[in-house]
Design a protein around this motif. Sequence first.
Motif, PDB file in Angstrom:
ATOM      1  N   TYR A  28      93.282  34.513  96.455  1.00  0.00           N
ATOM      2  CA  TYR A  28      93.373  33.952  97.804  1.00  0.00           C
ATOM      3  C   TYR A  28      93.816  32.490  97.756  1.00  0.00           C
ATOM      4  O   TYR A  28      94.724  32.064  98.498  1.00  0.00           O
ATOM      5  N   ILE A  29      93.199  31.703  96.877  1.00  0.00           N
ATOM      6  CA  ILE A  29      93.533  30.284  96.793  1.00  0.00           C
ATOM      7  C   ILE A  29      94.960  30.095  96.283  1.00  0.00           C
ATOM      8  O   ILE A  29      95.723  29.268  96.808  1.00  0.00           O
ATOM      9  N   LYS A  89      97.277  30.794  99.065  1.00  0.00           N
ATOM     10  CA  LYS A  89      97.229  29.754 100.086  1.00  0.00           C
ATOM     11  C   LYS A  89      98.009  28.525  99.641  1.00  0.00           C
ATOM     12  O   LYS A  89      98.699  27.875 100.440  1.00  0.00           O
ATOM     13  N   ASP A  90      97.890  28.187  98.361  1.00  0.00           N
ATOM     14  CA  ASP A  90      98.585  27.017  97.843  1.00  0.00           C
ATOM     15  C   ASP A  90     100.058  27.297  97.534  1.00  0.00           C
ATOM     16  O   ASP A  90     100.889  26.390  97.575  1.00  0.00           O
ATOM     17  N   LYS A 114      87.700  24.126  94.227  1.00  0.00           N
ATOM     18  CA  LYS A 114      88.457  24.710  95.337  1.00  0.00           C
ATOM     19  C   LYS A 114      87.833  26.028  95.783  1.00  0.00           C
ATOM     20  O   LYS A 114      87.763  26.325  96.980  1.00  0.00           O
ATOM     21  N   ASP A 117      84.708  25.237  97.793  1.00  0.00           N
ATOM     22  CA  ASP A 117      85.059  24.621  99.078  1.00  0.00           C
ATOM     23  C   ASP A 117      85.632  25.661 100.037  1.00  0.00           C
ATOM     24  O   ASP A 117      85.336  25.649 101.241  1.00  0.00           O
ATOM     25  N   THR A 118      86.451  26.562  99.514  1.00  0.00           N
ATOM     26  CA  THR A 118      87.049  27.603 100.354  1.00  0.00           C
ATOM     27  C   THR A 118      85.986  28.575 100.837  1.00  0.00           C
ATOM     28  O   THR A 118      86.013  28.998 102.005  1.00  0.00           O
TER      29      THR A 118
END
Length: 450
Positions: free
Chosen positions: A137-138, A141-142, A218, A221-222
């Motif tokens: 997912y991260i 997203k990035d 990250k 935090d996400t």
Amino acid sequence: MKPAEATAVVPQVGPERTQQQPVPPKPPLDLLAELTNTPPPPPTPLRTLARRIKIWTPLVILLVIVFAIVQAVRPLPKPELTLTAKDSYTFEGGKVQLPWPGEGQGWMDVDDVGTVDSFGKQTPVPIGSVAKSMTAYIVLKDHPLKAGEEGPAITVDATAEKEGGYDADGESTLNTVKAGDKLTEKQALSAIMIPSANNIARLLARWDAGSEAAFIKKMNDTAKALGMTDTTYTDASGLKETTVSTAEDQVKLGNELVKIKALTDITRLPEWTDPSGQKWRNYNTLVPYNHAIGLKTGSTTKAGGNLLFAATEEVGGETVTLVGAVLGQHKAPIIDTVNAVSKTAMLAAQESMTASKILKKGDVVGYVDDSMGHHTPVVVTEDVPAVGWAGLTVKLSFAPADDLPHSAKAGTQVGTLTVGDGDSGAVKVPVALQKDLTEPGFTDKLTRIG
């Protein structure tokens, strides 16, 4: 006559007057009376009132004209769209109870509609490689990918090559890569989502954030941003038993993952061929059957068998997406067990889906309020279905057009009626004016207050 008598001074009556002291002017009416020999009329209440009316009437008329002009040119208040139909609809029948297993915990949502059912206490437990769902997912997203794209090339480093050999110790790895090899972003994501390669998950973390430690921050935090309050990530692969979550939290993440087609195009595959030509099977055996679309398996001795899964279902002409998670299955073989119990729950959830027509085309569902006392009814422009299951209550809400007009012809679309809480899975139907919307007239403008 004697001389002395001829020059005698005449006595002065009243104040002495000289040529340097002019006579004070008389009031106009006295002067007019003197000139016309008509004395001024004596003052009376009636004459005083008439005089005041003559003086004030022009001023009042002027003020009225100014007020009317101001009222006429003032900007009209912004119209508002108001719902008059019921703001919710409840499907008939008792609450759905899915056939869950006897151990662990589980959760099942229909994306953007609501929670179908759950079981077990939602306490944080190890989730194994299900953690790679957050890694993917991260990264996406990035570094977003469109469906069909390969994305940028990622260089395999010496660490990834070395860790590829950890399969000898029982880790899931991609053991065919060598330092200096290139993997596209899509290939790297395929490696972590299908054969569940730990070494590639850690490689992606370093590529994305510079270090695994920065990437783990990250991840947490996400998770916080997604409302995953019972989740803690301590590694990018999920190998560590300190990476914990709940079925409910993982479904929150799953609801976001199913919106990324580039990812679900990977997870719905039963197998994947790596750049060396080696084939790897998807440990999620729900795919490609019963409209299943993946998502991620995870298993360790401590965590047991775990599965985050999703599937679609066609209901009443609408496509809905189910997202479920089952954690903590320890009956051997644990991967087979978690796949089996998840399939049972998924099929039951799909079977429970139903659709109901809650409004017919032309039904009045609200009105446009011009904020000056006039209401113009609005109607739905097509039949309104609701998708759900027994016992579910769905919400109805209005979203007005960006700029509601002050006047428009009957049939003009003025907003949208939404059935459900979300975006992608909610039913949205245009609403239009039942009759002409007319701008307020001069009398309305003149008499408005505020």
